[in-house]
Design a protein around this motif. Structure first.
Motif, PDB file in Angstrom:
ATOM      1  N   THR A 135     -64.013  28.911 -37.939  1.00 10.16           N
ATOM      2  CA  THR A 135     -65.220  29.680 -37.650  1.00 10.16           C
ATOM      3  C   THR A 135     -65.978  30.141 -38.894  1.00 10.16           C
ATOM      4  OG1 THR A 135     -63.952  31.748 -37.512  1.00 10.16           O
ATOM      5  CG2 THR A 135     -64.259  30.498 -35.476  1.00 10.16           C
ATOM      6  N   ASP A 136     -65.316  30.211 -40.049  1.00  3.91           N
ATOM      7  CA  ASP A 136     -66.025  30.529 -41.287  1.00  3.91           C
ATOM      8  C   ASP A 136     -65.147  30.154 -42.469  1.00  3.91           C
ATOM      9  OD1 ASP A 136     -68.208  31.285 -42.724  1.00  3.91           O
ATOM     10  OD2 ASP A 136     -67.863  33.438 -42.607  1.00  3.91           O
ATOM     11  N   VAL A 137     -65.769  29.983 -43.636  1.00  3.09           N
ATOM     12  CA  VAL A 137     -65.047  29.608 -44.841  1.00  3.09           C
ATOM     13  C   VAL A 137     -65.778  30.203 -46.037  1.00  3.09           C
ATOM     14  CG1 VAL A 137     -66.300  27.404 -45.030  1.00  3.09           C
ATOM     15  CG2 VAL A 137     -64.078  27.675 -46.170  1.00  3.09           C
ATOM     16  N   VAL A 138     -65.003  30.612 -47.059  1.00  2.00           N
ATOM     17  CA  VAL A 138     -65.589  31.223 -48.249  1.00  2.00           C
ATOM     18  C   VAL A 138     -64.698  30.898 -49.444  1.00  2.00           C
ATOM     19  CG1 VAL A 138     -64.362  33.423 -47.936  1.00  2.00           C
ATOM     20  CG2 VAL A 138     -66.551  33.374 -49.169  1.00  2.00           C
ATOM     21  N   VAL A 172     -52.521  24.362 -46.405  1.00  2.00           N
ATOM     22  CA  VAL A 172     -53.047  25.469 -45.621  1.00  2.00           C
ATOM     23  C   VAL A 172     -51.931  26.482 -45.390  1.00  2.00           C
ATOM     24  CG1 VAL A 172     -54.150  26.155 -43.460  1.00  2.00           C
ATOM     25  CG2 VAL A 172     -54.695  23.939 -44.487  1.00  2.00           C
ATOM     26  N   THR A 173     -52.193  27.749 -45.763  1.00  2.00           N
ATOM     27  CA  THR A 173     -51.205  28.814 -45.633  1.00  2.00           C
ATOM     28  C   THR A 173     -51.735  29.892 -44.705  1.00  2.00           C
ATOM     29  OG1 THR A 173     -50.453  28.410 -47.899  1.00  2.00           O
ATOM     30  CG2 THR A 173     -49.795  30.489 -46.867  1.00  2.00           C
ATOM     31  N   SER A 174     -50.974  30.208 -43.673  1.00  2.00           N
ATOM     32  CA  SER A 174     -51.374  31.267 -42.747  1.00  2.00           C
ATOM     33  C   SER A 174     -51.205  32.628 -43.416  1.00  2.00           C
ATOM     34  CB  SER A 174     -50.530  31.195 -41.477  1.00  2.00           C
ATOM     35  OG  SER A 174     -50.852  32.253 -40.604  1.00  2.00           O
ATOM     36  N   LEU A 175     -52.209  33.496 -43.258  1.00  2.00           N
ATOM     37  CA  LEU A 175     -52.186  34.806 -43.912  1.00  2.00           C
ATOM     38  C   LEU A 175     -51.931  35.949 -42.929  1.00  2.00           C
ATOM     39  CD1 LEU A 175     -55.188  34.394 -46.387  1.00  2.00           C
ATOM     40  CD2 LEU A 175     -52.750  34.072 -46.838  1.00  2.00           C
ATOM     41  N   PHE A 176     -52.787  36.099 -41.921  1.00  2.00           N
ATOM     42  CA  PHE A 176     -52.605  37.190 -40.968  1.00  2.00           C
ATOM     43  C   PHE A 176     -53.443  36.923 -39.730  1.00  2.00           C
ATOM     44  CE2 PHE A 176     -56.167  38.364 -43.652  1.00  2.00           C
ATOM     45  CZ  PHE A 176     -57.098  38.916 -42.783  1.00  2.00           C
ATOM     46  N   LYS A 177     -53.107  37.604 -38.652  1.00  2.00           N
ATOM     47  CA  LYS A 177     -53.852  37.516 -37.406  1.00  2.00           C
ATOM     48  C   LYS A 177     -55.070  38.437 -37.489  1.00  2.00           C
ATOM     49  CE  LYS A 177     -50.707  34.808 -35.693  1.00  2.00           C
ATOM     50  NZ  LYS A 177     -50.968  33.355 -35.546  1.00  2.00           N
ATOM     51  N   CYS A 178     -56.203  37.938 -37.014  1.00  3.74           N
ATOM     52  CA  CYS A 178     -57.436  38.731 -37.124  1.00  3.74           C
ATOM     53  C   CYS A 178     -58.021  39.111 -35.770  1.00  3.74           C
ATOM     54  CB  CYS A 178     -58.473  38.002 -37.969  1.00  3.74           C
ATOM     55  SG  CYS A 178     -58.578  36.217 -37.724  1.00  3.74           S
ATOM     56  N   GLN A 227     -60.675  28.737 -25.633  1.00  6.71           N
ATOM     57  CA  GLN A 227     -60.392  29.466 -24.406  1.00  6.71           C
ATOM     58  C   GLN A 227     -59.673  30.782 -24.703  1.00  6.71           C
ATOM     59  OE1 GLN A 227     -59.725  25.839 -24.439  1.00  6.71           O
ATOM     60  NE2 GLN A 227     -61.847  25.876 -23.755  1.00  6.71           N
ATOM     61  N   ASP A 228     -58.524  30.726 -25.388  1.00  4.14           N
ATOM     62  CA  ASP A 228     -57.781  31.950 -25.719  1.00  4.14           C
ATOM     63  C   ASP A 228     -58.429  32.708 -26.877  1.00  4.14           C
ATOM     64  OD1 ASP A 228     -55.904  31.213 -23.789  1.00  4.14           O
ATOM     65  OD2 ASP A 228     -54.752  30.043 -25.246  1.00  4.14           O
ATOM     66  N   ARG A 229     -58.941  31.970 -27.866  1.00  4.13           N
ATOM     67  CA  ARG A 229     -59.641  32.514 -29.026  1.00  4.13           C
ATOM     68  C   ARG A 229     -58.790  33.531 -29.798  1.00  4.13           C
ATOM     69  NH1 ARG A 229     -63.172  32.173 -25.006  1.00  4.13           N
ATOM     70  NH2 ARG A 229     -63.107  34.373 -24.503  1.00  4.13           N
ATOM     71  N   HIS A 230     -57.575  33.134 -30.149  1.00  2.89           N
ATOM     72  CA  HIS A 230     -56.733  33.936 -31.020  1.00  2.89           C
ATOM     73  C   HIS A 230     -57.117  33.623 -32.466  1.00  2.89           C
ATOM     74  CE1 HIS A 230     -53.365  34.304 -27.757  1.00  2.89           C
ATOM     75  NE2 HIS A 230     -54.494  34.896 -27.420  1.00  2.89           N
ATOM     76  N   CYS A 231     -57.521  34.634 -33.193  1.00  8.12           N
ATOM     77  CA  CYS A 231     -58.046  34.445 -34.547  1.00  8.12           C
ATOM     78  C   CYS A 231     -56.933  34.561 -35.583  1.00  8.12           C
ATOM     79  CB  CYS A 231     -59.137  35.490 -34.812  1.00  8.12           C
ATOM     80  SG  CYS A 231     -59.856  35.425 -36.468  1.00  8.12           S
ATOM     81  N   GLU A 232     -57.017  33.690 -36.589  1.00 11.10           N
ATOM     82  CA  GLU A 232     -56.050  33.686 -37.680  1.00 11.10           C
ATOM     83  C   GLU A 232     -56.789  33.432 -38.985  1.00 11.10           C
ATOM     84  OE1 GLU A 232     -51.834  31.431 -38.720  1.00 11.10           O
ATOM     85  OE2 GLU A 232     -53.445  30.307 -37.751  1.00 11.10           O
ATOM     86  N   MET A 233     -56.362  34.123 -40.057  1.00 13.17           N
ATOM     87  CA  MET A 233     -56.932  33.913 -41.373  1.00 13.17           C
ATOM     88  C   MET A 233     -55.981  33.037 -42.190  1.00 13.17           C
ATOM     89  SD  MET A 233     -59.932  35.183 -42.225  1.00 13.17           S
ATOM     90  CE  MET A 233     -59.984  36.799 -41.474  1.00 13.17           C
ATOM     91  N   VAL A 234     -56.558  32.040 -42.906  1.00 15.74           N
ATOM     92  CA  VAL A 234     -55.729  31.125 -43.679  1.00 15.74           C
ATOM     93  C   VAL A 234     -56.281  30.964 -45.082  1.00 15.74           C
ATOM     94  CG1 VAL A 234     -54.972  29.832 -41.642  1.00 15.74           C
ATOM     95  CG2 VAL A 234     -57.003  29.085 -42.903  1.00 15.74           C
ATOM     96  N   GLN A 235     -55.409  30.508 -45.974  1.00 17.02           N
ATOM     97  CA  GLN A 235     -55.763  30.173 -47.357  1.00 17.02           C
ATOM     98  C   GLN A 235     -55.590  28.671 -47.542  1.00 17.02           C
ATOM     99  OE1 GLN A 235     -54.119  32.476 -50.910  1.00 17.02           O
ATOM    100  NE2 GLN A 235     -52.918  30.589 -51.027  1.00 17.02           N
ATOM    101  N   SER A 247     -61.337  31.449 -41.517  1.00 12.79           N
ATOM    102  CA  SER A 247     -60.887  31.998 -40.239  1.00 12.79           C
ATOM    103  C   SER A 247     -60.896  30.878 -39.215  1.00 12.79           C
ATOM    104  CB  SER A 247     -61.803  33.142 -39.787  1.00 12.79           C
ATOM    105  OG  SER A 247     -63.154  32.703 -39.737  1.00 12.79           O
ATOM    106  N   ARG A 248     -59.977  30.932 -38.262  1.00 10.66           N
ATOM    107  CA  ARG A 248     -59.896  29.874 -37.270  1.00 10.66           C
ATOM    108  C   ARG A 248     -59.359  30.430 -35.949  1.00 10.66           C
ATOM    109  NH1 ARG A 248     -54.848  26.231 -39.757  1.00 10.66           N
ATOM    110  NH2 ARG A 248     -53.147  27.640 -39.173  1.00 10.66           N
TER     111      ARG A 248
END
Length: 746
Positions: free
Chosen positions: A245-248, A280-286, A264-272, A258-259
């Motif tokens: 959904t976004d990248v910086v 790709v490294t998972s960082l935290f749930k958003c 449908q469920d739209r569970h957000c997760e932040m990755v590096q 963010s992804r």
């Protein structure tokens, strides 16, 4: 070469129009349109021929042609409402009424100047020439007095670059007002990507000369992160099953994104993401039901992002410390009703300040300036509504975009000034130098189609797929194609939100084909009616036909209206309610949800046998919440604003017992809040869309059956025909965009 007619001269070499000796400023497309008319005088020219010639066959909406003709008439006609030179030819197109004289141009006239020198942007389009942008995801386009469901749709439309929506108009050409030379203006437009599909949400790293953005090949694909280096070579940094959904850019070779797990469920997760190793490294749930924007604070080495506790609460800006994982809430938006909260933001170049746009239901949206040293609010100022893009141009200036154009805000003077009135500006990002900005330009086309279904044996006679296709084809009055999809509308713009009748296949839908959003009605004979609503339509939340299909009920601009098929006019009803959302109709009542004291509940207005409404007899049906609604004579079915589930309420229970748990029951406990518009009641069945499955619930035995599976992207809106043999759904036929760099100069 010059063409002359009346007191007007069209200079081909100098790309210049003069009237009574005065130079007329205009868009390149308008000039090309006038030149084409001069070359084809006295002929009835179709819209199709105009598109093929003037627009060079590009996919454009009827609204684009209407607006260009309107701008040309404003330019050359003494009375545009009663044109002398450009006449409309009914059911054909337009005719230029004069045969102009032709003469050689005076190359050194004292009264002429070089148009390209005055406006270098005249040289630019998709191939280096000026070209206006079709609508992007902001699509969409957040209207005032948003409700949470509308906001969710806008968020998803932002993700998929489709429905902005849902709530905005989608013209390709919009009026551009010329600005004085001393003002900041766009002097150059250059594409940075030129690929099939959709490239959006760009971020540029000036030191590394790298561009990251989100990309999807089609509207059915999930967006992934792509990297493009300065020589144009690009590569995919991610190729997985998530929707980004976004990248910086972060520090070194790292980017942050963010992804969502799915749409449908739209569970957000932040990755590096490491741009070298592509690890790709998972960082935290958003969050859940969160579509977040990102910024990287290089001074404090932290990520800034939007989040909210639930779908019914406002967004606020948060920070996540990269080295420690500490989270901090930075902004605290107002808590009221269905407030969207802080819906976009921008970090200053020195990382010291944060500019935030907060939604306001009743006034202009608010720009808030926050000192990130202590998170203190420094100033607030009324701003433009429905901001797509926001970025710092300097330490004291902000650039902002919405559907009206590009603006600059002077923080020290607290002064907002338009740079260009145009629809060419979407989300904004810093470009390759201090004078450059990045944005997106895209095209979208959506029409309404029918999907045949074979219903289970009920009180309605079972029908075959062939019969279903024949029924839907009769609505369109076209020959059924060999595939299973039958077109119900055919327009190059946005056609959406189909609502079919209760006694027939009469269909109401929303379209921008005339240049502005409006409600259209199409009967089984393909007669098309453009309803004449008085005033601007900012947003349409819901529509429904009365039991006898004689009236269309609609929530327009958060108020309730009724359209009469016989009188062909709109009438305001329930005028004491200022925040109306969903509407429906039973055999003897109009049902609607309204927000009072920050609570959404269901109300009804009785209808007598003649269709008369007593506006003083509105009564409240629910007290514990209600958002979307359907009903028969005994039972009310409804969803809620802040609780998942589909509920039923026995209408025979007295209002004194409304709080009795026996009166209100949960019918479908896992029915999502965001699915408020994806269901309808017909007889003893509730039909609803869940993910990509269209299902039926038998109210007599609670049996659930699948009726249709959408193999690609699920529609935004579907409506079941009275015969229950086909679905009318909106369908994206074209969705594409690319990243452009714009150069600004005084």
């Amino acid at each position: 070469m010059r063409f002359a007619f009346g007191d007007i001269i069209v200079d081909v070499e100098q790309v210049k129009i003069t009237k009574k000796g005065e130079h007329l400023e205009c868009e390149p497309r308008v000039f090309e349109l006038l030149l084409f008319f001069c070359q084809r005088p006295l002929e009835a020219i179709s819209r199709e021929e105009l598109v093929n010639t003037v627009w060079q066959g590009r996919i454009v909406s009827d609204a684009a042609v209407n607006r260009a003709i309107g701008e040309l008439r404003k330019l050359i006609e003494d009375t545009p409402s009663s044109p002398q030179w450009i006449k409309t030819v009914s059911k054909v197109g337009y005719r230029f009424t004069v045969s102009p004289t032709q003469e050689d141009a005076e190359t050194n006239s004292e009264n002429t100047t070089d148009s390209f020198a005055e406006n270098p942007s005249l040289l630019l389009d998709n191939n280096g020439h000026k070209e206006s942008r079709t609508e992007t995801q902001a699509i969409a386009i957040n209207p005032k007095r948003k409700n949470i469901a509308v906001l969710l749709l806008i968020s998803i439309s932002f993700l998929t670059l489709t429905l902005v929506a849902l709530w905005g108009t989608f013209p390709i050409v919009k009026q551009t007002k010329p600005l004085a030379k001393h003002q900041l203006q766009v002097i150059q437009r250059k594409p940075l990507t030129s690929i099939t599909g959709s490239a959006f949400n760009p971020a540029y790293h000036q030191a590394n000369q790298q561009l990251v953005y989100l990309y999807r090949a089609s509207s059915d694909d999930y967006a992934q992160v792509h990297l493009q280096i300065n020589n144009g070579a690009r590569s995919a940094l991610t190729q997985d099953s998530f929707y980004y959904t976004d990248v910086v850019f972060g520090s070194g070779n790292l980017v942050y994104a963010s992804r969502l797990n799915n749409l449908q469920d739209r569970h957000c997760e932040m990755v590096q993401i490491d741009t070298v190793s592509q690890q790709v490294t998972s960082l935290f749930k958003c969050g859940i039901n969160v579509v977040t924007q990102l910024a990287f604070d290089s001074h404090k080495q932290r990520l800034l992002y939007q989040s909210r506790p639930s779908i019914s609460e406002p967004y606020s800006i948060h920070a996540w410390q990269i080295d420690t994982g500490r989270k901090q809430q930075i902004t605290h938006p107002k808590q009221f009703g269905n407030n969207l909260g802080d819906y976009t933001f921008s970090l200053s170049r020195d990382n010291r300040y944060l500019s935030v746009i907060e939604y306001d239901a009743d006034n202009k949206d608010t720009m808030k300036l926050i000192d990130l040293g202590d998170n203190q609010l420094l100033q607030t100022h009324p701003f433009i509504d429905d901001v797509f893009g926001l970025m710092w141009r300097s330490d004291t200036e902000l650039l902002a975009s919405n559907s009206d154009g590009l603006f600059i805000f002077d923080i020290t003077k607290q002064q907002l000034t338009p740079i260009e009135h145009s629809d060419q500006f979407a989300r904004l990002a810093a470009g390759k130098n201090d004078q450059a900005i990045l944005t997106e330009r895209s095209q979208i086309r959506m029409n309404i189609v029918s999907y045949p279904i074979t219903v289970e044996a009920t009180s309605v006679e079972e029908v075959s797929v062939e019969e279903a296709r024949a029924d839907s084809a009769s609505l369109n009055n076209t020959v059924v194609k060999t595939d299973t999809i039958t077109p119900l509308t055919a327009s190059s713009g946005i056609n959406q939100t189909p609502v079919l009748g209760n006694q027939s296949n009469i269909m109401a839908f929303i379209s921008d084909r005339s240049g502005e959003r409006n409600i259209y009605i199409k009967d089984g004979k393909s007669t098309l009616i453009q309803t004449a609503f008085k005033g601007e339509i900012k947003h349409i939340s819901a529509m429904a036909w009365t039991h006898n299909d004689k009236y269309l009920i609609a929530s327009i601009n958060s108020q309730l209206f009724r359209y009469s098929i016989n009188d062909q006019r709109w009438q305001a009803i329930a005028e004491s309610f200022a925040q109306v959302h969903h509407v429906a109709a039973s055999e003897n009542a109009i049902l609607f949800s309204a927000e009072i004291d920050n609570k959404w509940n269901i109300w009804q207005l009785p209808i007598d046998a003649q269709g008369n409404i007593n506006q003083d007899t509105a009564s409240q049906l629910t007290t514990k919440g209600g958002y979307s609604v359907q009903a028969d004579n005994q039972t009310l079915y409804f969803s809620k604003f802040n609780h998942p589930g589909l509920f039923q309420l026995n209408l025979n229970v007295s209002t004194e017992n409304l709080n009795d748990e026996v009166a209100e029951k949960v019918l479908i406990d896992d029915f999502p809040i965001a699915a408020w518009r994806h269901w309808q009641l017909k007889g003893d069945y509730i039909y609803y869309l869940l993910g990509k499955e269209y299902l039926s619930l038998n109210l007599t035995n609670n049996e659930i059956k699948p009726l249709h599976h959408f193999s690609g992207r699920a529609p935004s809106d579907c409506n079941l025909a009275v015969q229950r043999n086909f679905l009318a759904c909106d369908r994206i036929e074209l969705s594409q965009s690319n990243i452009w760099q714009l150069t600004l100069s005084h």
